[in-house]
Design an enzyme around this catalytic site. Sequence first.
Site, PDB file in Angstrom:
ATOM      1  N   ASP A  13       0.874  -1.199   0.196  1.00  0.00           N
ATOM      2  CA  ASP A  13       0.015   0.068  -0.047  1.00  0.00           C
ATOM      3  C   ASP A  13       0.780   1.277   0.002  1.00  0.00           C
ATOM      4  O   ASP A  13       0.489   2.454   0.572  1.00  0.00           O
ATOM      5  CB  ASP A  13      -0.946  -0.026   1.342  1.00  0.00           C
ATOM      6  N   LYS A  16       1.892   1.881  -5.013  1.00  0.00           N
ATOM      7  CA  LYS A  16       2.722   1.553  -6.459  1.00  0.00           C
ATOM      8  C   LYS A  16       1.816   1.546  -7.360  1.00  0.00           C
ATOM      9  O   LYS A  16       2.235   1.783  -8.637  1.00  0.00           O
ATOM     10  CB  LYS A  16       3.112  -0.159  -6.027  1.00  0.00           C
ATOM     11  N   HIS A  43      -4.584  -2.211  -5.692  1.00  0.00           N
ATOM     12  CA  HIS A  43      -3.980  -0.794  -6.181  1.00  0.00           C
ATOM     13  C   HIS A  43      -5.305  -0.071  -6.203  1.00  0.00           C
ATOM     14  O   HIS A  43      -6.106  -0.324  -6.774  1.00  0.00           O
ATOM     15  CB  HIS A  43      -3.167  -1.004  -7.368  1.00  0.00           C
ATOM     16  N   ARG A 137       1.771 -29.303  -4.864  1.00  0.00           N
ATOM     17  CA  ARG A 137       1.814 -29.605  -6.357  1.00  0.00           C
ATOM     18  C   ARG A 137       0.278 -30.161  -6.553  1.00  0.00           C
ATOM     19  O   ARG A 137       0.045 -31.178  -7.190  1.00  0.00           O
ATOM     20  CB  ARG A 137       2.642 -30.928  -6.527  1.00  0.00           C
ATOM     21  N   GLY A 251     -11.124  -3.261   3.380  1.00  0.00           N
ATOM     22  CA  GLY A 251     -11.803  -2.196   4.088  1.00  0.00           C
ATOM     23  C   GLY A 251     -11.272  -1.988   5.508  1.00  0.00           C
ATOM     24  O   GLY A 251     -11.916  -1.419   6.189  1.00  0.00           O
ATOM     25  N   ASP A 282       2.862  14.840  -0.216  1.00  0.00           N
ATOM     26  CA  ASP A 282       1.775  16.046  -0.030  1.00  0.00           C
ATOM     27  C   ASP A 282       0.935  15.896   1.479  1.00  0.00           C
ATOM     28  O   ASP A 282       0.328  16.913   1.923  1.00  0.00           O
ATOM     29  CB  ASP A 282       0.834  16.263  -1.010  1.00  0.00           C
TER      30      ASP A 282
HETATM   31  P1  GTP Z   1      -0.555  -2.708  -2.678  1.00  0.00           P
HETATM   32  O1  GTP Z   1      -0.246  -3.637  -3.917  1.00  0.00           O
HETATM   33  O2  GTP Z   1      -1.959  -3.224  -2.038  1.00  0.00           O
HETATM   34  O3  GTP Z   1       0.632  -2.669  -1.695  1.00  0.00           O
HETATM   35  O4  GTP Z   1      -1.172  -1.029  -3.325  1.00  0.00           O
HETATM   36  P2  GTP Z   1      -0.589  -0.075  -3.483  1.00  0.00           P
HETATM   37  O5  GTP Z   1       0.953   0.016  -3.396  1.00  0.00           O
HETATM   38  O6  GTP Z   1      -0.649   0.211  -4.903  1.00  0.00           O
HETATM   39  O7  GTP Z   1      -1.415   1.110  -2.741  1.00  0.00           O
HETATM   40  P3  GTP Z   1      -2.945   1.517  -2.578  1.00  0.00           P
HETATM   41  O8  GTP Z   1      -3.503   1.763  -3.962  1.00  0.00           O
HETATM   42  O9  GTP Z   1      -3.476   0.322  -1.756  1.00  0.00           O
HETATM   43  O10 GTP Z   1      -2.719   2.495  -1.365  1.00  0.00           O
HETATM   44  C1  GTP Z   1      -2.311   3.781  -1.948  1.00  0.00           C
HETATM   45  C2  GTP Z   1      -3.254   4.937  -1.656  1.00  0.00           C
HETATM   46  O11 GTP Z   1      -2.711   6.181  -1.824  1.00  0.00           O
HETATM   47  C3  GTP Z   1      -4.353   5.209  -2.899  1.00  0.00           C
HETATM   48  O12 GTP Z   1      -5.630   5.401  -2.503  1.00  0.00           O
HETATM   49  C4  GTP Z   1      -3.648   6.141  -3.790  1.00  0.00           C
HETATM   50  O13 GTP Z   1      -4.608   6.723  -4.558  1.00  0.00           O
HETATM   51  C5  GTP Z   1      -2.949   6.979  -2.777  1.00  0.00           C
HETATM   52  N1  GTP Z   1      -1.939   7.847  -3.455  1.00  0.00           N
HETATM   53  C6  GTP Z   1      -0.752   7.175  -4.196  1.00  0.00           C
HETATM   54  N2  GTP Z   1       0.153   7.955  -4.191  1.00  0.00           N
HETATM   55  C7  GTP Z   1      -0.278   9.273  -3.419  1.00  0.00           C
HETATM   56  C8  GTP Z   1       0.522  10.502  -3.410  1.00  0.00           C
HETATM   57  O14 GTP Z   1       1.383  11.042  -3.768  1.00  0.00           O
HETATM   58  N3  GTP Z   1      -0.450  11.485  -2.518  1.00  0.00           N
HETATM   59  C9  GTP Z   1      -1.523  11.035  -2.027  1.00  0.00           C
HETATM   60  N4  GTP Z   1      -2.266  12.209  -1.262  1.00  0.00           N
HETATM   61  N5  GTP Z   1      -2.120  10.064  -2.420  1.00  0.00           N
HETATM   62  C10 GTP Z   1      -1.334   9.119  -3.093  1.00  0.00           C
HETATM   63  P1  IMP Z   2      -2.478 -12.858   2.893  1.00  0.00           P
HETATM   64  O1  IMP Z   2      -1.366 -12.458   1.795  1.00  0.00           O
HETATM   65  O2  IMP Z   2      -3.702 -12.568   2.289  1.00  0.00           O
HETATM   66  O3  IMP Z   2      -2.138 -14.231   3.392  1.00  0.00           O
HETATM   67  O4  IMP Z   2      -2.246 -12.037   3.984  1.00  0.00           O
HETATM   68  C1  IMP Z   2      -1.097 -11.987   4.988  1.00  0.00           C
HETATM   69  C2  IMP Z   2      -0.708 -10.627   5.538  1.00  0.00           C
HETATM   70  O5  IMP Z   2      -0.184  -9.656   4.551  1.00  0.00           O
HETATM   71  C3  IMP Z   2      -1.834 -10.008   6.089  1.00  0.00           C
HETATM   72  O6  IMP Z   2      -1.523  -9.108   7.265  1.00  0.00           O
HETATM   73  C4  IMP Z   2      -2.350  -9.013   4.870  1.00  0.00           C
HETATM   74  O7  IMP Z   2      -3.128  -8.050   5.734  1.00  0.00           O
HETATM   75  C5  IMP Z   2      -1.035  -8.428   4.248  1.00  0.00           C
HETATM   76  N1  IMP Z   2      -1.153  -8.351   2.986  1.00  0.00           N
HETATM   77  C6  IMP Z   2      -1.511  -8.914   1.990  1.00  0.00           C
HETATM   78  N2  IMP Z   2      -1.394  -8.364   0.850  1.00  0.00           N
HETATM   79  C7  IMP Z   2      -1.386  -7.067   0.933  1.00  0.00           C
HETATM   80  C8  IMP Z   2      -1.417  -6.101   0.048  1.00  0.00           C
HETATM   81  O8  IMP Z   2      -1.504  -5.983  -1.146  1.00  0.00           O
HETATM   82  N3  IMP Z   2      -1.343  -4.932   0.739  1.00  0.00           N
HETATM   83  C9  IMP Z   2      -1.136  -4.770   2.273  1.00  0.00           C
HETATM   84  N4  IMP Z   2      -1.197  -5.832   3.236  1.00  0.00           N
HETATM   85  C10 IMP Z   2      -1.157  -7.063   2.402  1.00  0.00           C
HETATM   86 MG    MG Z   3      -2.936  -1.900  -1.618  1.00  0.00          MG
END
Ligand code: GTP
Ligand code: IMP
Ligand code: MG
Length: 333
Positions: A13, A16, A43, A137, A251, A282
């Site tokens: 999170d 990326k 994402h 497997r 959520g 920001d």
């Molecule tokens: P995972 O694969 O689950 O790790 O996801 P992720 O790394 O893509 O991140 P995710 O989208 O779950 O959470 C990032 C949140 O931050 C999203 O709501 C984006 O829109 C927001 N976001 C990303 N970059 C920025 C930034 O530079 N500024 C702000 N204000 N929000 C950002």
């Molecule tokens: P699982 O990968 O669903 O088995 O979850 C194992 C752990 O990794 C838990 O703590 C999840 O919340 C965390 N986790 C898995 N995928 C993500 C992701 O994409 N973003 C943030 N946490 C994650």
């Molecule tokens: Mg995420």
Amino acid sequence: MPSLVVVGGFFGDEGKGKIISYLAQKDNPSIVVRGGAGPNAGHTIEDGDKKYKVRMLPSGFLNKNSRLMIGPGVVVNPDVLHKEVSEFGVEKRTFVDYQAGVIEKTHTDADSGGRLKEKIGSTGSGTGPANADRAMRTLKMAKDIPSLKQYLADVPLEINASLERDENVLVEGTQGTFLSLFHGTYPFVTSKDVTASGICADIGLGPTNVDDVMVVFKSYVTRVGEGLLEGELSKDETASRGWAEIGTVTGRQRRAADFNFDMARRAVMLNGATQIGLTKLDVLFSECAHKQSFDALSDQAKEFVTKIEDATNVPVTLIGTGPGVNDIIDLRD
Ligand code: GTP
Ligand code: IMP
Ligand code: MG
């Protein structure tokens, strides 16, 4: 650079999705390919007034020239994939490797209660149980599933052929370094190695064919699920700093702490990072919102960026200044 691998530096999170989405539009890769665990990832991509949530497809889908691929190391939930493919209208340019694993109902059932859910705080997506079956497997492969037939491809061959033609390939990692099965805070981790080496193995990209590795850090650390978060703030403190976030897949409210320089150093080491993408500057420094150049940042924000570079010895090349795909400062040459 022809091949760029993007991975998370903390607990996932980091933003990326937004970074990949920007790079896909800017660098025009012929392929955006996803490695990592499976649909446990979520994402969020914001483009103008549109907000997309992606769990299965690579986040580079906004570039219509890019083929979207899922590597053999990933486990796929066909229902989630079909839904995203039709929602984003990308039927013709979506490809799943023959040997990608398949998540079935038994896996989501096993993941939505019991030890994984309660002790580890899993996402309930079936990703862990499917990877356990893969190790045994017994897991089905994408090639065994009629509804995936139209998408099947030899993903490692496609990406290596693209690189031979000198085309750009963008590799999308999921989760984050400290959720890695090998390098993370075991047992509170995901079911795969999700560092750059693991992501490359997932898609069949050999170490000598990687040109650049970008590790993405958020300007503070967040974590969902269980496991240690050093310096964890209280919910009230998190909210009062404006750092409260809700997980894309589950959520759940994300836990938060200050930027951790020791973890950043270790993430750079484990991933062999050559660049850093820094998001949400920001949120830490509100005066930096939507800025497009380094010069336009406040002195405090500049100092923070420099401190990260000094601690890691790696340049910060992309800086997020807002949720929009183009709220970014691009410092690459
Ligand atoms: P995972 O694969 O689950 O790790 O996801 P992720 O790394 O893509 O991140 P995710 O989208 O779950 O959470 C990032 C949140 O931050 C999203 O709501 C984006 O829109 C927001 N976001 C990303 N970059 C920025 C930034 O530079 N500024 C702000 N204000 N929000 C950002
Ligand atoms: P699982 O990968 O669903 O088995 O979850 C194992 C752990 O990794 C838990 O703590 C999840 O919340 C965390 N986790 C898995 N995928 C993500 C992701 O994409 N973003 C943030 N946490 C994650
Ligand atoms: Mg995420």
